[in-house]
Write a protein that holds these residues in place. Sequence first.
Motif, PDB file in Angstrom:
ATOM      1  N   LEU A 137     -15.760   7.786  97.769  1.00 25.31           N
ATOM      2  CA  LEU A 137     -16.209   6.637  98.565  1.00 25.31           C
ATOM      3  C   LEU A 137     -15.124   5.573  98.639  1.00 25.31           C
ATOM      4  CD1 LEU A 137     -18.439   5.061 100.060  1.00 25.31           C
ATOM      5  CD2 LEU A 137     -19.288   4.321  97.826  1.00 25.31           C
ATOM      6  N   LEU A 140     -12.116   5.986 101.170  1.00 25.51           N
ATOM      7  CA  LEU A 140     -12.314   5.882 102.615  1.00 25.51           C
ATOM      8  C   LEU A 140     -11.965   4.480 103.109  1.00 25.51           C
ATOM      9  CD1 LEU A 140     -15.728   7.756 102.887  1.00 25.51           C
ATOM     10  CD2 LEU A 140     -13.420   8.703 103.205  1.00 25.51           C
ATOM     11  N   ARG A 145     -16.473   3.427 106.063  1.00 21.54           N
ATOM     12  CA  ARG A 145     -17.662   3.189 105.224  1.00 21.54           C
ATOM     13  C   ARG A 145     -18.677   2.340 105.968  1.00 21.54           C
ATOM     14  NH1 ARG A 145     -13.641   2.058 101.239  1.00 21.54           N
ATOM     15  NH2 ARG A 145     -14.257  -0.138 101.208  1.00 21.54           N
ATOM     16  N   ALA A 149     -22.838   3.119 107.336  1.00 20.69           N
ATOM     17  CA  ALA A 149     -23.749   2.368 106.467  1.00 20.69           C
ATOM     18  C   ALA A 149     -25.220   2.666 106.723  1.00 20.69           C
ATOM     19  CB  ALA A 149     -23.477   0.878 106.599  1.00 20.69           C
ATOM     20  N   SER A 207     -25.911   8.026 103.926  1.00 23.60           N
ATOM     21  CA  SER A 207     -24.527   8.482 103.748  1.00 23.60           C
ATOM     22  C   SER A 207     -24.058   8.287 102.317  1.00 23.60           C
ATOM     23  CB  SER A 207     -23.589   7.740 104.695  1.00 23.60           C
ATOM     24  OG  SER A 207     -23.633   6.345 104.444  1.00 23.60           O
ATOM     25  N   THR A 208     -24.673   7.355 101.603  1.00 23.60           N
ATOM     26  CA  THR A 208     -24.376   7.145 100.189  1.00 23.60           C
ATOM     27  C   THR A 208     -25.697   7.010  99.434  1.00 23.60           C
ATOM     28  OG1 THR A 208     -24.313   4.704 100.244  1.00 23.60           O
ATOM     29  CG2 THR A 208     -22.264   5.881 100.778  1.00 23.60           C
ATOM     30  N   TRP A 219     -20.410   8.617  97.638  1.00 18.11           N
ATOM     31  CA  TRP A 219     -20.461   9.252  98.958  1.00 18.11           C
ATOM     32  C   TRP A 219     -21.346  10.481  98.840  1.00 18.11           C
ATOM     33  CZ3 TRP A 219     -19.313   7.611 103.586  1.00 18.11           C
ATOM     34  CH2 TRP A 219     -19.158   8.524 104.632  1.00 18.11           C
ATOM     35  N   VAL A 268     -12.859  11.721 106.145  1.00 16.17           N
ATOM     36  CA  VAL A 268     -13.782  12.024 105.052  1.00 16.17           C
ATOM     37  C   VAL A 268     -13.409  13.346 104.390  1.00 16.17           C
ATOM     38  CG1 VAL A 268     -16.160  12.675 104.529  1.00 16.17           C
ATOM     39  CG2 VAL A 268     -15.706  10.669 105.961  1.00 16.17           C
TER      40      VAL A 268
END
Length: 313
Positions: A137, A140, A145, A149, A207-208, A219, A268
């Motif tokens: 994470l 990136l 990021r 979100a 996404s996280t 991530w 990514v």
Amino acid sequence: MAGVDTWAPLEIHPFDVAAEPTAEGLRGFLSDTAKVDELLVNEKALVFRGFGITEQTLDPVLDLALPNRLAYVHGNTPRTKVGDNVYTSTEYPAEFTISMHNELSYAHTWPARLMFFCQLAATTGGATPVVDGARWLAALDPQVRAAFADGVCYRQNLHGGRGFGKSWQDTFETNRRDEVESFLAPTGATWEWRSDGSLRISQLRPSTIRHPVTGVEVWFNQSDQWHPASLGEDTASALAQILPEDELPQYVTFADGTPIPPEYVIQVRDRGLEVAVNVDWRSGDLLLIDNILVGHGRRPFTGARRVLVAMSD
């Protein structure tokens, strides 16, 4: 516990834990489940080496390390089931790299941990790279990021027996539509049975996520693997001549349906591989990972290679 910048899996040999170099010795160590649970959270991934594990002695070890073994239901990659919820690792051609990912991160639920067993190491290459999800994470760019979100939307087109990719029967390990619907109903996914016998599924996912014990943000999505850009320009262009993007076996957009720029998913993919650490296999090795804290992949190889995997909640 190693810092993020210097993290690597903890390697455990019999002499490190005063155990016999046998499957019985490893089972004795794993029987202290509270200690193993704490060690795995602290270290994120554990490599067990020198215990002489074979496919014949594997099951009792898995019973301790993975107390509730799960089936690979809703999996999106080709595998072969070889035992009691034990599978071959992803069966992609040896010359390809498998990029970093957390198992079933696109699904409503995912396994908490995975264990890999190297029955036969490759002649050359074939390492399993693992990556600290917090480090991935952080690697990136801020704009990438920020763009992710709100999460992503995964789309699957699963044929009914003939077509590109996996069938819905293989994906859900059943040929009954009602069982598929019972599986999907509590997941928040939407689905459509199509006139050609195929199944289309859409699902919104983050996404996280944060680890339930440590609270660290990692991530946690497979947008790069589901995006056509990951196939390379030539393959993606060839597929585009055959199928529109939303008809591909799998596809991904941002949560609101807008396209994800190819350069974002390439970043990514590439940065995950760049900050990963290789686990170079020896036959008989085991790798136990926390599936939230750590992503995994595969390096290209030559010769025969057989790595099995199982998972638990």
